[in-house]
Write a protein that holds these residues in place. Structure first.
Motif, PDB file in Angstrom:
ATOM      1  N   ASN A  82       0.811  -1.224   0.000  1.00 30.50           N
ATOM      2  CA  ASN A  82       0.000   0.000   0.000  1.00 30.50           C
ATOM      3  C   ASN A  82       0.842   1.272   0.000  1.00 30.50           C
ATOM      4  OD1 ASN A  82       0.838  -0.270   2.652  1.00 30.50           O
ATOM      5  ND2 ASN A  82      -1.104   0.427   3.519  1.00 30.50           N
ATOM      6  N   ASN A  83       2.129   1.181   0.359  1.00 25.60           N
ATOM      7  CA  ASN A  83       2.977   2.375   0.286  1.00 25.60           C
ATOM      8  C   ASN A  83       4.278   2.130  -0.467  1.00 25.60           C
ATOM      9  OD1 ASN A  83       4.565   0.965   2.105  1.00 25.60           O
ATOM     10  ND2 ASN A  83       4.310   2.419   3.779  1.00 25.60           N
ATOM     11  N   ASN A  84       4.420   0.953  -1.050  1.00 25.97           N
ATOM     12  CA  ASN A  84       5.584   0.591  -1.864  1.00 25.97           C
ATOM     13  C   ASN A  84       6.906   0.732  -1.122  1.00 25.97           C
ATOM     14  OD1 ASN A  84       3.438   1.865  -3.992  1.00 25.97           O
ATOM     15  ND2 ASN A  84       4.391  -0.019  -4.688  1.00 25.97           N
ATOM     16  N   LYS A  85       6.887   0.409   0.149  1.00 28.58           N
ATOM     17  CA  LYS A  85       8.111   0.412   0.943  1.00 28.58           C
ATOM     18  C   LYS A  85       8.371  -1.000   1.432  1.00 28.58           C
ATOM     19  CE  LYS A  85       7.796   5.205   2.312  1.00 28.58           C
ATOM     20  NZ  LYS A  85       7.786   6.154   3.409  1.00 28.58           N
ATOM     21  N   GLY A  86       9.479  -1.178   2.105  1.00 29.30           N
ATOM     22  CA  GLY A  86       9.808  -2.477   2.663  1.00 29.30           C
ATOM     23  C   GLY A  86      11.220  -2.482   3.192  1.00 29.30           C
ATOM     24  N   PHE A  98      23.953  -7.087   6.141  1.00 31.56           N
ATOM     25  CA  PHE A  98      23.511  -5.819   5.561  1.00 31.56           C
ATOM     26  C   PHE A  98      22.004  -5.748   5.697  1.00 31.56           C
ATOM     27  CE2 PHE A  98      21.832  -3.309   2.034  1.00 31.56           C
ATOM     28  CZ  PHE A  98      22.563  -2.146   2.158  1.00 31.56           C
ATOM     29  N   SER A  99      21.492  -4.580   6.033  1.00 37.05           N
ATOM     30  CA  SER A  99      20.061  -4.363   6.134  1.00 37.05           C
ATOM     31  C   SER A  99      19.746  -2.972   5.611  1.00 37.05           C
ATOM     32  CB  SER A  99      19.622  -4.486   7.595  1.00 37.05           C
ATOM     33  OG  SER A  99      18.234  -4.286   7.689  1.00 37.05           O
ATOM     34  N   SER A 100      18.622  -2.845   4.920  1.00 36.56           N
ATOM     35  CA  SER A 100      18.291  -1.559   4.332  1.00 36.56           C
ATOM     36  C   SER A 100      16.793  -1.444   4.065  1.00 36.56           C
ATOM     37  CB  SER A 100      19.038  -1.385   3.008  1.00 36.56           C
ATOM     38  OG  SER A 100      18.693  -0.174   2.387  1.00 36.56           O
ATOM     39  N   PRO A 101      16.266  -0.222   4.194  1.00 38.24           N
ATOM     40  CA  PRO A 101      14.911   0.005   3.697  1.00 38.24           C
ATOM     41  C   PRO A 101      14.933  -0.014   2.167  1.00 38.24           C
ATOM     42  CG  PRO A 101      15.818   2.030   4.642  1.00 38.24           C
ATOM     43  CD  PRO A 101      16.838   0.961   4.827  1.00 38.24           C
ATOM     44  N   ILE A 102      13.806  -0.384   1.569  1.00 31.89           N
ATOM     45  CA  ILE A 102      13.678  -0.373   0.119  1.00 31.89           C
ATOM     46  C   ILE A 102      12.401   0.357  -0.273  1.00 31.89           C
ATOM     47  CG2 ILE A 102      14.981  -2.504  -0.250  1.00 31.89           C
ATOM     48  CD1 ILE A 102      12.294  -3.970  -0.648  1.00 31.89           C
ATOM     49  N   VAL A 103      12.378   0.826  -1.500  1.00 34.01           N
ATOM     50  CA  VAL A 103      11.176   1.352  -2.124  1.00 34.01           C
ATOM     51  C   VAL A 103      11.023   0.574  -3.419  1.00 34.01           C
ATOM     52  CG1 VAL A 103      10.103   3.375  -3.163  1.00 34.01           C
ATOM     53  CG2 VAL A 103      11.441   3.626  -1.086  1.00 34.01           C
ATOM     54  N   TRP A 104       9.819   0.131  -3.714  1.00 32.30           N
ATOM     55  CA  TRP A 104       9.618  -0.734  -4.870  1.00 32.30           C
ATOM     56  C   TRP A 104       8.245  -0.512  -5.480  1.00 32.30           C
ATOM     57  CZ3 TRP A 104       5.810  -4.619  -4.929  1.00 32.30           C
ATOM     58  CH2 TRP A 104       5.067  -4.715  -3.754  1.00 32.30           C
ATOM     59  N   SER A 105       8.115  -0.908  -6.723  1.00 32.05           N
ATOM     60  CA  SER A 105       6.818  -0.935  -7.402  1.00 32.05           C
ATOM     61  C   SER A 105       6.963  -1.881  -8.586  1.00 32.05           C
ATOM     62  CB  SER A 105       6.400   0.461  -7.872  1.00 32.05           C
ATOM     63  OG  SER A 105       7.327   0.972  -8.805  1.00 32.05           O
ATOM     64  N   ILE A 106       5.835  -2.283  -9.124  1.00 32.23           N
ATOM     65  CA  ILE A 106       5.844  -3.116 -10.330  1.00 32.23           C
ATOM     66  C   ILE A 106       5.086  -2.353 -11.395  1.00 32.23           C
ATOM     67  CG2 ILE A 106       5.168  -5.306 -11.372  1.00 32.23           C
ATOM     68  CD1 ILE A 106       5.376  -6.518  -8.546  1.00 32.23           C
ATOM     69  N   ASN A 107       5.776  -2.066 -12.501  1.00 31.40           N
ATOM     70  CA  ASN A 107       5.121  -1.298 -13.556  1.00 31.40           C
ATOM     71  C   ASN A 107       4.278  -2.206 -14.441  1.00 31.40           C
ATOM     72  OD1 ASN A 107       6.858  -2.443 -15.517  1.00 31.40           O
ATOM     73  ND2 ASN A 107       8.210  -0.688 -15.527  1.00 31.40           N
ATOM     74  N   ASN A 108       3.557  -1.601 -15.371  1.00 31.81           N
ATOM     75  CA  ASN A 108       2.634  -2.367 -16.213  1.00 31.81           C
ATOM     76  C   ASN A 108       3.352  -3.237 -17.245  1.00 31.81           C
ATOM     77  OD1 ASN A 108       3.493  -0.234 -17.781  1.00 31.81           O
ATOM     78  ND2 ASN A 108       1.469   0.276 -18.573  1.00 31.81           N
ATOM     79  N   LEU A 114      13.212  -1.219  -8.162  1.00 35.31           N
ATOM     80  CA  LEU A 114      13.712  -1.353  -6.800  1.00 35.31           C
ATOM     81  C   LEU A 114      14.761  -0.292  -6.507  1.00 35.31           C
ATOM     82  CD1 LEU A 114      14.042  -3.078  -4.152  1.00 35.31           C
ATOM     83  CD2 LEU A 114      15.832  -4.336  -5.395  1.00 35.31           C
ATOM     84  N   LYS A 115      14.582   0.384  -5.384  1.00 35.23           N
ATOM     85  CA  LYS A 115      15.592   1.305  -4.877  1.00 35.23           C
ATOM     86  C   LYS A 115      15.995   0.837  -3.490  1.00 35.23           C
ATOM     87  CE  LYS A 115      14.147   5.555  -7.208  1.00 35.23           C
ATOM     88  NZ  LYS A 115      13.771   6.966  -6.980  1.00 35.23           N
ATOM     89  N   ILE A 116      17.294   0.685  -3.277  1.00 37.81           N
ATOM     90  CA  ILE A 116      17.829   0.319  -1.972  1.00 37.81           C
ATOM     91  C   ILE A 116      18.326   1.611  -1.338  1.00 37.81           C
ATOM     92  CG2 ILE A 116      19.577  -1.028  -0.765  1.00 37.81           C
ATOM     93  CD1 ILE A 116      19.387  -3.038  -3.120  1.00 37.81           C
ATOM     94  N   LEU A 117      17.788   1.931  -0.159  1.00 34.85           N
ATOM     95  CA  LEU A 117      18.062   3.224   0.473  1.00 34.85           C
ATOM     96  C   LEU A 117      19.060   3.089   1.608  1.00 34.85           C
ATOM     97  CD1 LEU A 117      14.346   4.384   0.840  1.00 34.85           C
ATOM     98  CD2 LEU A 117      15.865   4.760  -1.096  1.00 34.85           C
ATOM     99  N   ASP A 118      19.796   4.149   1.842  1.00 36.39           N
ATOM    100  CA  ASP A 118      20.604   4.240   3.054  1.00 36.39           C
ATOM    101  C   ASP A 118      19.681   4.700   4.173  1.00 36.39           C
ATOM    102  OD1 ASP A 118      23.020   3.519   1.825  1.00 36.39           O
ATOM    103  OD2 ASP A 118      23.431   5.587   1.213  1.00 36.39           O
ATOM    104  N   ALA A 119      20.026   4.391   5.403  1.00 33.64           N
ATOM    105  CA  ALA A 119      19.195   4.787   6.543  1.00 33.64           C
ATOM    106  C   ALA A 119      18.934   6.287   6.531  1.00 33.64           C
ATOM    107  CB  ALA A 119      19.877   4.384   7.845  1.00 33.64           C
ATOM    108  N   GLY A 120      17.682   6.670   6.674  1.00 37.29           N
ATOM    109  CA  GLY A 120      17.292   8.073   6.719  1.00 37.29           C
ATOM    110  C   GLY A 120      17.222   8.758   5.363  1.00 37.29           C
ATOM    111  N   GLU A 121      17.542   8.056   4.306  1.00 36.70           N
ATOM    112  CA  GLU A 121      17.549   8.640   2.964  1.00 36.70           C
ATOM    113  C   GLU A 121      16.147   8.592   2.364  1.00 36.70           C
ATOM    114  OE1 GLU A 121      20.625   8.358  -0.749  1.00 36.70           O
ATOM    115  OE2 GLU A 121      20.076   6.502   0.249  1.00 36.70           O
ATOM    116  N   ARG A 127      18.758   8.281  -7.148  1.00 36.31           N
ATOM    117  CA  ARG A 127      18.597   8.280  -8.601  1.00 36.31           C
ATOM    118  C   ARG A 127      18.811   6.893  -9.205  1.00 36.31           C
ATOM    119  NH1 ARG A 127      16.440  12.825  -9.520  1.00 36.31           N
ATOM    120  NH2 ARG A 127      17.466  14.734  -8.941  1.00 36.31           N
ATOM    121  N   ASP A 128      19.601   6.062  -8.532  1.00 38.95           N
ATOM    122  CA  ASP A 128      19.911   4.742  -9.068  1.00 38.95           C
ATOM    123  C   ASP A 128      18.974   3.699  -8.498  1.00 38.95           C
ATOM    124  OD1 ASP A 128      22.076   5.779 -10.491  1.00 38.95           O
ATOM    125  OD2 ASP A 128      23.422   5.498  -8.790  1.00 38.95           O
ATOM    126  N   GLY A 129      18.618   2.758  -9.333  1.00 38.93           N
ATOM    127  CA  GLY A 129      17.759   1.674  -8.909  1.00 38.93           C
ATOM    128  C   GLY A 129      17.957   0.486  -9.829  1.00 38.93           C
TER     129      GLY A 129
END
Length: 165
Positions: A82-86, A98-108, A114-121, A127-129
């Motif tokens: 529901n918020n495309n995080k994880g 290694f552990s990290s928050p991610i942001v993700w979605s599946i396009n049509n 997939l974006k792998i984020l640094d803590a607090g970012e 820009r990279d994914g």
């Protein structure tokens, strides 16, 4: 003189409020349209159980610019649809944790973005994914397929996921 100023003000308002080209808006909407059905199917906690390279079992892959692909076996992934995080976490005892928050979605087009984020970012600052093809989605498993270049040939890297209990 007043009539000229009034016409300039009306013209300025008209052009300032003019909407963007509908073609550009349509192209943007199509390229970012999400496959919500598949996103909901991936909702939950998963374990990456296997990494394979069909037809090329002897290559070494640095997955997601983080670690050797074999270090991802046993990693845990959480996808919130529901918020495309994880989150994702490498837990193999023979590799660096290694552990990290991610942001993700599946396009049509069936690609997981997939974006792998640094803590607090913030995701919008990253820009990279990675774009990975989603395949074999069931209630208990799915695959992410990456394409890599090996000696001028495109090879698949298949990440097999199983739903965590």
């Amino acid at each position: 003189m007043k009539k000229g100023i009034l016409i300039c003000m009306i013209a300025a308002l008209f052009f300032a409020c003019k909407s963007a080209s509908s073609t550009a808006s349509t192209e943007t909407a199509l390229s970012t349209k999400l496959d919500k059905k598949t996103q909901v199917a991936l909702k939950g906690n998963w374990v990456l159980t296997n990494v394979s390279y069909p037809g090329s079992d002897y290559i070494k892959v640095n997955s997601f610019d983080l670690a050797d692909s074999k270090c991802f076996i046993g990693s845990t992934w959480s996808f919130i649809s529901n918020n495309n995080k994880g989150t994702m976490a490498l837990t193999s005892p023979s590799c660096t944790a290694f552990s990290s928050p991610i942001v993700w979605s599946i396009n049509n087009q069936g690609l997981l973005v997939l974006k792998i984020l640094d803590a607090g970012e913030k995701a919008k600052k990253v820009r990279d994914g990675y774009l990975l093809k989603v395949g074999g989605v069931t209630e208990t498993s799915f695959q992410l397929i990456d394409n890599i270049n090996v000696g001028g040939q495109v090879k698949d890297v298949v990440y097999q996921f199983q739903r965590a209990n």
